[in-house]
Design an enzyme around this catalytic site. Structure first.
Site, mmCIF file in Angstrom:
data_model
loop_
_atom_site.group_PDB
_atom_site.id
_atom_site.type_symbol
_atom_site.label_atom_id
_atom_site.label_comp_id
_atom_site.label_asym_id
_atom_site.label_seq_id
_atom_site.Cartn_x
_atom_site.Cartn_y
_atom_site.Cartn_z
ATOM 1 N N LYS A 2 -16.013 73.280 30.948
ATOM 2 C CA LYS A 2 -15.734 72.710 29.613
ATOM 3 C C LYS A 2 -14.234 72.542 29.440
ATOM 4 C CE LYS A 2 -18.091 73.787 25.806
ATOM 5 N NZ LYS A 2 -18.909 72.634 25.437
HETATM 6 N N1 PMP Z 1 -23.529 69.352 27.319
HETATM 7 C C1 PMP Z 1 -22.283 69.240 26.840
HETATM 8 C C2 PMP Z 1 -21.430 68.107 27.307
HETATM 9 C C3 PMP Z 1 -21.799 70.176 25.912
HETATM 10 O O1 PMP Z 1 -20.554 70.068 25.430
HETATM 11 C C4 PMP Z 1 -22.645 71.205 25.469
HETATM 12 C C5 PMP Z 1 -22.165 72.192 24.440
HETATM 13 N N2 PMP Z 1 -21.461 73.248 25.016
HETATM 14 C C6 PMP Z 1 -23.933 71.299 26.010
HETATM 15 C C7 PMP Z 1 -24.345 70.344 26.939
HETATM 16 C C8 PMP Z 1 -24.852 72.413 25.620
HETATM 17 O O2 PMP Z 1 -24.399 73.618 26.183
HETATM 18 P P1 PMP Z 1 -24.687 75.027 25.522
HETATM 19 O O3 PMP Z 1 -26.160 75.144 25.414
HETATM 20 O O4 PMP Z 1 -24.110 75.995 26.491
HETATM 21 O O5 PMP Z 1 -24.018 75.054 24.202
#
Ligand code: PMP
Length: 325
Positions: free
Chosen positions: A156
């Protein structure tokens, strides 16, 4: 969206004093990594959902950016607990961020400082309370996810989210709530900030990490819940057309939680609205985070809200620990 305190480089600061220099490298080049996690109110305490998993992913993102996290997973959990306590928040959206501060104006940011903050702010349902029941209208984005050679979707990293913004803005400008991006080869990847699941002939499908997705923590929980409910979950490359053939589609993510999709490209998904499989999965997920279902996989870490700030600052507060039902 406001709170009393923000944790910055190891200490709590009043909201207005949590500031950065205009020459911070991250502002210019997107050299930051972040997480988004939630604390839910369970039994009159804040309970952090999948905290260690989120902070482990933060440390992974730091590794990829070559900007080591100044704090360990345990220290980050402690920072989250301290911040929730200081703000007297039993539920919040928690935003840890590591970023390059000042030191160089060149592209390689490694001569700049590594800074760390954690904020906790009130944030309700991401796509609206109604969306959880009736679903959202989405489009296949004209924007693709980066090819495997062009980015690191499992990390991220702030700069990578310009692509997500393009997907979200295009959908909003078209009067829709979200966009689903395809990967470089035309297979379904994910939403701007959420993963995608499809139900087809009563089985679940979701793209694997080779289709340029972030490996969502919620995605992992939903796979566990779905399998526990007796569904088959297959990770496989999904052609765009499956978005039109699916009986049900839903998004998963920390912000979006588990949210049905009712149309894609103005074509109704299944019977339109929330389908039975989505509902069954939502019931378990929301049951756990609202404390009405046992937390049988140990996803919640309760935070003791009674510790006062002086004890917290002196490091006398007990470390938050997970309890598995
Ligand atoms: N895809 C992207 C591009 C994201 O930014 C997120 C949010 N973090 C998710 C999927 C979902 O991830 P998570 O379940 O870990 O929040």
């Amino acid at each position: 969206m406001r709170a009393d305190y923000i944790w910055m480089n190891g200490e709590l600061r009043p909201w207005d004093q949590a500031q950065v220099h205009v020459l911070s490298h991250a502002l210019h080049y997107g050299t930051s990594v972040y997480e988004g996690l939630r604390a839910y109110e369970v039994a009159e305490k804040a309970a952090i959902f999948c905290g260690p998993e989120h902070f482990e992913r933060l440390l992974y993102s730091c590794k990829v950016l070559r900007c080591p996290s100044p704090f360990t997973v345990e220290q980050w959990m402690d920072a989250a607990a301290r911040t929730l306590r200081a703000n007297r928040q039993r539920s919040a959206y928690i935003r840890p961020l590591v970023f390059r501060g000042t030191g160089t104006i060149g592209i390689d940011g490694r001569k700049s400082s590594a800074e760390a903050i954690l904020a906790a702010v009130p944030w309700g349902t991401y796509l609206g309370e109604e969306a959880l029941e009736h679903g959202v209208d989405v489009q296949v984005s004209s924007w693709r996810r980066g090819s495997p050679g062009a980015g690191t979707p499992l990390a991220k990293i702030g700069g990578q989210y310009v692509n997500s913004q393009a997907i979200a803005m295009e959908a909003h400008d078209n009067g829709l709530q979200e966009g689903i991006a395809l990967d470089a080869n035309g297979y379904v990847s994910e939403g701007s900030g959420e993963n995608v699941f499809l139900v087809y002939k009563n089985e679940l499908f979701t793209p694997p990490i080779s289709n340029s997705i972030l490996s969502g923590i919620t995605r992992g929980c939903i796979k566990t819940i779905a399998k526990d409910l007796g569904y088959t979950v297959t990770e496989t490359a999904i052609p765009r057309e499956m978005l039109y053939a699916a009986e049900e589609i839903f998004f998963t993510g920390t912000a979006v939680e588990v949210c049905p999709v009712r149309s894609v490209d103005r074509l109704q998904v299944g019977n339109g609205g929330r389908g039975p499989v989505t509902k069954a999965i939502q019931d378990v997920f929301f049951g756990i985070v609202r404390g009405t279902h046992a937390d049988k996989w140990g996803w919640l870490t309760p935070v003791d809200m009674a510790v006062d700030m002086a004890a917290d600052a002196a490091g006398d507060a007990p470390a938050p620990e997970r309890v598995t039902a």
